[in-house]
Write a protein that holds these residues in place. Structure first.
Motif, mmCIF file in Angstrom:
data_model
loop_
_atom_site.group_PDB
_atom_site.id
_atom_site.type_symbol
_atom_site.label_atom_id
_atom_site.label_comp_id
_atom_site.label_asym_id
_atom_site.label_seq_id
_atom_site.Cartn_x
_atom_site.Cartn_y
_atom_site.Cartn_z
ATOM 1 N N ARG A 130 -1.713 -12.339 -7.152
ATOM 2 C CA ARG A 130 -2.791 -12.488 -8.298
ATOM 3 C C ARG A 130 -3.932 -12.274 -7.768
ATOM 4 O O ARG A 130 -4.856 -11.990 -8.245
ATOM 5 N N ASN A 131 -3.997 -11.945 -6.440
ATOM 6 C CA ASN A 131 -5.213 -11.183 -5.921
ATOM 7 C C ASN A 131 -5.160 -10.041 -5.130
ATOM 8 O O ASN A 131 -5.235 -9.646 -4.068
ATOM 9 N N PRO A 132 -4.731 -8.976 -5.954
ATOM 10 C CA PRO A 132 -4.409 -7.693 -5.269
ATOM 11 C C PRO A 132 -5.606 -6.941 -4.406
ATOM 12 O O PRO A 132 -5.216 -6.472 -3.540
ATOM 13 N N GLY A 133 -6.576 -7.308 -4.660
ATOM 14 C CA GLY A 133 -7.865 -7.097 -3.969
ATOM 15 C C GLY A 133 -7.808 -7.345 -2.476
ATOM 16 O O GLY A 133 -8.391 -6.719 -1.553
ATOM 17 N N LEU A 134 -7.006 -8.305 -2.343
ATOM 18 C CA LEU A 134 -6.938 -8.674 -0.722
ATOM 19 C C LEU A 134 -6.271 -7.682 0.164
ATOM 20 O O LEU A 134 -6.599 -7.917 1.421
ATOM 21 N N VAL A 135 -5.587 -6.891 -0.387
ATOM 22 C CA VAL A 135 -4.704 -5.962 0.456
ATOM 23 C C VAL A 135 -5.811 -5.103 1.596
ATOM 24 O O VAL A 135 -5.429 -4.997 2.649
ATOM 25 N N THR A 136 -6.956 -5.200 1.214
ATOM 26 C CA THR A 136 -7.914 -4.383 2.246
ATOM 27 C C THR A 136 -8.452 -5.369 3.219
ATOM 28 O O THR A 136 -9.002 -4.666 4.087
ATOM 29 N N LYS A 137 -8.153 -6.615 2.956
ATOM 30 C CA LYS A 137 -8.772 -7.293 3.824
ATOM 31 C C LYS A 137 -7.982 -8.092 5.146
ATOM 32 O O LYS A 137 -8.387 -8.880 5.635
ATOM 33 N N LEU A 138 -6.533 -7.690 4.966
ATOM 34 C CA LEU A 138 -5.678 -8.202 5.766
ATOM 35 C C LEU A 138 -5.779 -7.825 7.280
ATOM 36 O O LEU A 138 -6.058 -6.714 7.546
ATOM 37 N N GLY A 139 -5.060 -8.619 8.073
ATOM 38 C CA GLY A 139 -5.085 -8.271 9.576
ATOM 39 C C GLY A 139 -5.031 -9.323 10.393
ATOM 40 O O GLY A 139 -5.381 -10.408 10.009
ATOM 41 N N ALA A 140 -4.183 -9.011 11.712
ATOM 42 C CA ALA A 140 -4.256 -10.156 12.465
ATOM 43 C C ALA A 140 -5.547 -10.741 13.221
ATOM 44 O O ALA A 140 -5.487 -11.958 13.468
ATOM 45 N N GLU A 141 -6.626 -9.926 13.099
ATOM 46 C CA GLU A 141 -7.870 -10.479 13.668
ATOM 47 C C GLU A 141 -8.331 -11.766 12.574
ATOM 48 O O GLU A 141 -8.891 -12.793 13.102
ATOM 49 N N ARG A 142 -8.302 -11.289 11.382
ATOM 50 C CA ARG A 142 -8.622 -12.280 10.604
ATOM 51 C C ARG A 142 -7.835 -13.668 10.472
ATOM 52 O O ARG A 142 -8.211 -14.695 10.697
#
Ligand SMILES: C[S@@+](CC[C@H](N)C(=O)[O-])C[C@H]1O[C@@H](n2cnc3c(N)ncnc32)[C@H](O)[C@@H]1O
Length: 499
Positions: free
Chosen positions: A216-228
């Protein structure tokens, strides 16, 4: 204005991410496939599909059959979610994109929209009447409402969040659903005052990187990562540590996130378990009928104790849901305990009792309000009510306690919409039933109406409670001319029926 639960999701309008970008963003989880879960391709595919809407029926106001019938009238198919059969309020799955907040029955507090997997934590909290409960990260409050209603709308629930606007959303949901056993607080949960006293059950639905909400939040895909994820883990550990401290010996803590990242899940739980050195144990979590995976016990070279497999992971492709993680923890009966809380004594002036009596008389409510509820004054605006046995602590200072039901600083004083929804079923006078859909919608759109003589038979000019098919909708003023002036709020707990 605050959103009402998942009522008006989706939260972003971005199109679903492509399979390649999802696979790239989530590549670090690829090694888990074949170890604790199977079918990587099905996992990636599932994240590109829209998510079914899920609603639960508010116990005491509507059962699952009533809600299904209301939906069927509007041509909307729905089916019970079998693995949520034991959750409070029947949970129904509906087609993706259904906007519950636009319907009268939602505004009337007959249902709440909440993603299916988000309903699991409260199911596993093993609540019983009399439990004193803390919801440490509570807003916007779907789980708080489930907890509160599981306790029969009695006793004491503290719902905390550190974001003021989100507490407003939480309070709106509680008001719409007629919840009267919750006090809200605004505090950093990691530093929550021990003066709040011990709790039998604590929910830590932690802030997280939210990877499990990609549908439901497809825009999240650019923000993912181990650092976060690593960044979030510090705060998550602090929240869980505080929950352990505040839990009564023998009590239960449920830690949950909506992310796949082991850094925010098993690693957090493993560290806190190790610190507790046997005074805390992980209970294996299982939900009959739900296809779930075990917790991760090996991650990027680190081996975790086997017991961590007892955590519950919901992968989106297994049940066609969002992703979720749950750990159920029990504090040892011999562990130390914080002192009992000092209870807050509610303020109530003799004049306030007069306000209650006048209101009860106006609407012909048989049992005095100050006997049915713990009526109290928190502000000069008016009166709140809470469950008679609701006992919030002195510390931390409450943001709000119970439900604001009577505005007394205006002339004439006014029953609030939340008050009308809560008390409108008991009213025997000054009640106007608008059963025609047009009239109901006009009321919700704040339009002036002219009810028939038969409809206003039990009403004198003045304030009235408006009902539709027996369900209270809110308050209106019946004028001597016979016109009905809607007082339905312009903005009401995420509802858009007044549009
Ligand atoms: C996953 S959401 C909670 C959802 C909620 N349990 C529900 O079912 O509606 C996490 C919440 O934690 C709150 N939060 C983040 N950090 C916090 C902290 N240190 N103390 C208390 N709340 C916090 C956020 O404002 C957010 O509302």
């Amino acid at each position: 204005m605050a959103l009402g639960g998942d009522a008006d999701r989706p939260e972003t309008t971005a199109p679903p991410a492509g399979a390649a970008s999802l696979a790239h963003a989530l590549a670090r989880y690829r090694p888990l496939f074949d170890e604790v879960v199977d079918d990587w391709d099905a996992f990636i595919d599932s994240l590109r599909r829209p998510l079914a809407t899920c609603l639960w029926a508010r116990p005491g106001r509507a059962d699952g059959g009533t809600l299904q019938a209301l939906l069927a009238e509007q041509g909307v198919p729905s089916s019970p979610v079998p693995w949520l059969a034991d959750a409070p309020g029947t949970a129904l799955a509906l087609p993706p994109g259904f906007k519950a907040g636009q319907h009268w029955w939602y505004c009337a507090g007959l249902a709440h929209a909440q993603e299916a997997v988000s309903q699991l934590p409260v199911l596993l909290l093993d609540l019983a009447p009399g439990h004193r409960v803390l919801d440490l990260c509570a807003a916007p409050g779907g789980k708080t409402a489930q907890v509160a209603l599981s306790l029969g709308n009695r006793g004491t629930v503290l719902a905390n969040d550190f974001a003021m606007d989100r507490i407003a959303a939480l309070q709106g949901n509680l008001d719409r659903l007629g919840v009267v056993n919750v006090t809200t607080t605004r505090w950093d949960g990691g530093n929550y005052p021990v003066g709040a006293g011990p709790f039998d059950r604590i929910l830590v639905d932690a802030p997280c990187s939210s990877e499990g909400t990609l549908r439901r939040n497809p825009g999240l895909v650019t923000k993912l990562g181990a650092e976060r994820s690593t960044r979030m883990a510090g705060r998550q550990r602090a929240l869980l540590r505080k929950a352990v401290k505040l839990c009564r010996p023998g009590g239960r803590i449920l830690y949950s996130t909506c992310t796949f990242a082991p850094e925010e899940n098993e690693l957090v739980v493993a560290d806190v378990l190790a610190e507790q050195d046997g005074r805390l144990r992980l209970l294996p979590a299982h939900v009959p009928g739900l296809l779930s995976g075990p917790g991760v016990t090996r991650w990027q070279g680190r081996a975790l104790p086997d017991v961590l497999a007892g955590c519950l992971r919901v992968w989106p492709h297994a049940n066609d849901t969002g992703g979720f993680f749950i750990a159920v923890l029990e504090k040892d009966g011999a562990a130390s305990c914080v002192p009992e809380a000092e209870p807050l004594h509610p303020a109530l002036e003799p004049a306030d009792v007069d306000w209650c009596r006048a209101l009860g008389e106006h609407y012909g409510i048989p049992e005095p309000l100050e006997i049915q509820f713990r009526v109290h004054r928190q502000t000069r605006r008016g009166l709140h009510l809470a469950a008679p046995d609701h006992a919030p602590p002195v510390a931390p200072r409450p943001e709000g306690s119970g439900l604001f039901f009577h505005r007394t600083n205006i002339r004439p004083p006014k029953l609030t919409t939340a008050g009308a929804l809560l008390l409108g079923r008991q009213a025997t006078r000054q009640v106007l039933d608008l059963d025609a859909p047009d009239a109901r919608d006009a009321y919700l759109r704040r339009q002036t109406l002219t009810p028939t003589v038969a409809q206003r038979a039990s009403c004198r000019p003045g304030q009235v409670i408006v009902r539709h098919r027996g369900h209270p909708l809110g308050v209106a003023v019946l004028h001597r001319s016979g016109e009905l002036e809607s007082l339905f709020p312009r903005k009401w707990s995420g509802c858009t029926a007044a549009g």
